[in-house]
Each structure stands twice: as structure tokens, then as C-alpha cells.
Design a protein around this motif. Structure first.
Motif, short mmCIF file in Angstrom:
data_model
loop_
_atom_site.label_atom_id
_atom_site.label_comp_id
_atom_site.label_asym_id
_atom_site.label_seq_id
_atom_site.Cartn_x
_atom_site.Cartn_y
_atom_site.Cartn_z
N ALA A 115 -24.44 -3.23 21.74
CA ALA A 115 -25.25 -2.30 22.53
C ALA A 115 -25.99 -3.06 23.62
CB ALA A 115 -26.23 -1.55 21.62
N PRO A 116 -25.27 -3.53 24.64
CA PRO A 116 -25.93 -4.27 25.73
C PRO A 116 -26.95 -3.38 26.44
CG PRO A 116 -23.67 -3.70 26.32
CD PRO A 116 -23.82 -3.38 24.88
N LYS A 117 -28.06 -4.00 26.84
CA LYS A 117 -29.15 -3.24 27.44
C LYS A 117 -29.07 -3.17 28.96
CE LYS A 117 -32.70 -4.02 23.88
NZ LYS A 117 -32.18 -5.03 22.97
N THR A 118 -28.31 -4.08 29.57
CA THR A 118 -28.27 -4.14 31.03
C THR A 118 -26.87 -3.85 31.55
OG1 THR A 118 -27.77 -6.51 31.03
CG2 THR A 118 -30.10 -5.88 31.05
N ASP A 119 -26.81 -3.33 32.76
CA ASP A 119 -25.52 -3.06 33.39
C ASP A 119 -24.73 -4.35 33.59
OD1 ASP A 119 -26.00 -0.36 33.50
OD2 ASP A 119 -26.75 -0.39 35.56
N ARG A 120 -25.44 -5.45 33.88
CA ARG A 120 -24.75 -6.72 34.13
C ARG A 120 -24.01 -7.20 32.88
NH1 ARG A 120 -28.56 -11.01 37.23
NH2 ARG A 120 -30.28 -10.04 36.10
N PHE A 121 -24.67 -7.13 31.73
CA PHE A 121 -24.02 -7.58 30.50
C PHE A 121 -22.94 -6.58 30.07
CE2 PHE A 121 -24.65 -8.94 25.80
CZ PHE A 121 -23.61 -9.85 25.91
N ARG A 122 -23.21 -5.31 30.26
CA ARG A 122 -22.23 -4.28 29.90
C ARG A 122 -20.94 -4.46 30.69
NH1 ARG A 122 -25.34 -0.37 31.05
NH2 ARG A 122 -26.46 -0.47 29.06
N GLY A 123 -21.08 -4.73 31.99
CA GLY A 123 -19.91 -4.94 32.83
C GLY A 123 -19.16 -6.21 32.46
#
Length: 267
Positions: free
Chosen positions: A249-257
Motif C-alpha cells: 500500500a504505497p502512500k505516494t504516487d512516486r512509489f506507486r508508479g
């Protein structure tokens, strides 16, 4: 063992990075990094190319200078210390003493091509720690057995596959009995079929309680072996936490991407 060079036992914190900043000219590649690593912990550092991961790792071994912040290993300063309020670079003798306790394995294996596998692993204990040749040979053969390379003790690096050379490089680093092992993209130059043999050795080290900081793009290793994952981007720590939490469950768009791209590459 060279008792004079031994690090004194300190707190549970092996590596402490505080406010680390590093620039190349006008380009600031580390913008205030704070990372702690506890004894026996495996910390995996993820991030896109150019995020500062490898530079941070090289600062821990003082293979790179840095302008601001502090790094300690077992309570001892890396690179710099403050004397009467002034930041001064520590002596090369102090740096060399510290490096005995920080093992580092690189993307390129850096083995000596004109020395056998056994000679490569023996060099540190003999030349740096002053261990008797016969004892160093026993240590080297035990560690080569540990990484599955004792049958190649008399071979030269040029006769080995990339995966075999990398396993020898790990044995060479372990021969110095380090407090912490640093791994910098150690599988990225290997053919895909050779990656597994190196990761297997690293998994076994983790299971034995070796303190490790691992810069890698191997998502499976991060999920299955890391105690904590640190995601860096643009020279800062964006997220960190247990892999089961932040990778699920990544919290940021950068890590999610980042996860989306690399997990899809792994299939």
C-alpha cells in the motif's frame, strides 16, 4: 584478528545516516538523507536510476566525500569528525580501520584478474589484518564453501561466469568479518539465469543475521528478505517501512508508479 582495529560494541544501531547531503558541482544528488540500520537488520533501498541510492551507499564506506551531515558505523564517524566545532576529515588510517568493518560488493566484481579465486579471498586477511597465510587459507576455503565456490579455488576470475565472480566477491568481503555488508546493484550486470545464485547467497546471509544494506531492483528479494524497505527518489527518502506494508500500500504516487513499472517487468 587485529584487535587494535576492532570496533567497540555500541548500541543496537549499526549505521546512522543523518542529514546527508552530497553534490557533484551544482547538482545536488543527496538532499538530506536520514537512515538508521539496526544490528542484524536487512534494509533494501529501492529507487529509479539517478535517485542517489548508490551514492548514499558509497558515502557509508567513504568512497565518496559529502558536504553535509554525519554517518557513523558502530558509533564511529565516517569521513569526518567535529573538532572544536570545526568539521575535519578523519585520517586515512582511521578510514582504513573503519573500512575493515564495512564489507562492500559492487555491480562490477572488482576481482584481481591475475590472482586465483583463493588468493583473491585471502588477500584482505593477510595484507590488512596480518593473519597467518595458513589460517587465512582456511578462512577463505570455508567462505568459498559457504558461497558454493570452493571447487573453483584455483581458477582465475576470467574463467568464471558473472554469477560465480560475484559470489567470490561476496566471500572476499566476508573474509574481513565486517559489521555490515553493503550490496550495490550486485545482480544488475548478470544474465537473468545467474541472478538467482547470487540472491540465494544473500538470502542465506540475511537468515544468519548479517546486517545488510542492499541497493537493488529485485522486487522479490525486497519483499521476501528485507526487514525494511527504503524508497528514494530525487535524492530524498520518499517512503520507508516493512515491505509487507509499504509495497502493498504505497502512500505516494512516486512509489506507486515505481512499483507498477518494476513489478510488471518481473511478470
Amino acid at each position: 584478528m587485529n584487535q587494535a582495529a576492532a570496533l567497540p560494541p555500541q548500541s543496537d544501531e549499526i549505521v546512522a545516516i543523518r542529514g546527508l547531503r552530497k553534490s557533484y558541482g551544482k547538482l545536488e544528488v543527496l538532499k538530506g538523507i536520514d537512515i538508521s540500520v539496526r544490528r542484524g537488520e536487512v534494509v533494501v533501498v529501492l529507487g529509479p536510476s539517478g535517485s542517489g541510492k548508490s551514492t548514499m551507499l558509497r558515502c557509508v564506506n567513504f568512497l565518496e566525500t559529502f558536504e553535509h551531515g554525519t554517518i557513523t558505523v558502530d558509533g564511529r564517524p565516517v569521513g569526518y569528525k567535529t573538532v572544536n566545532g570545526t568539521r575535519k576529515q578523519v585520517s586515512e588510517t582511521e578510514n582504513a580501520s573503519l573500512r575493515e568493518h564495512v564489507g562492500m560488493v559492487f555491480q562490477s566484481y572488482n576481482l584481481f584478474p591475475h590472482r586465483t579465486v583463493l588468493q583473491n579471498v585471502m588477500m584482505g586477511p593477510v595484507k590488512v589484518k596480518g593473519i597467518a597465510t595458513a589460517t587465512a587459507r582456511d578462512i577463505a576455503m570455508r567462505l568459498l564453501g559457504k558461497v558454493g565456490m570452493d571447487h573453483k579455488a584455483d581458477a582465475y576470475p576470467g574463467r568464471l561466469s558473472g554469477g560465480q565472480q560475484q559470489r567470490v566477491a561476496i566471500a572476499r568481503a566476508l573474509a574481513m568479518e565486517p559489521s555490515v555488508m553493503l550490496f550495490d546493484e550486485v545482480t544488475s550486470a548478470l544474465d537473468p539465469e545467474l541472478v538467482g545464485e547470487v540472491l540465494k547467497v544473500m538470502r542465506e546471509l540475511a537468515e544468519e543475521g548479517m546486517t545488510m544494506i542492499v541497493v537493488t531492483h529485485e522486487m522479490g528479494f525486497a519483499r521476501g528478505v528485507a526487514d525494511r524497505v527504503v524508497f528514494m527518489d530525487g535524492g530524498v527518502v520518499v517512503e520507508e517501512g516493512p515491505p509487507g506494508d509499504i509495497m502493498a500500500a504505497p502512500k505516494t504516487d512516486r512509489f506507486r508508479g515505481f512499483l507498477s513499472r518494476h513489478l510488471s517487468e518481473e511478470g
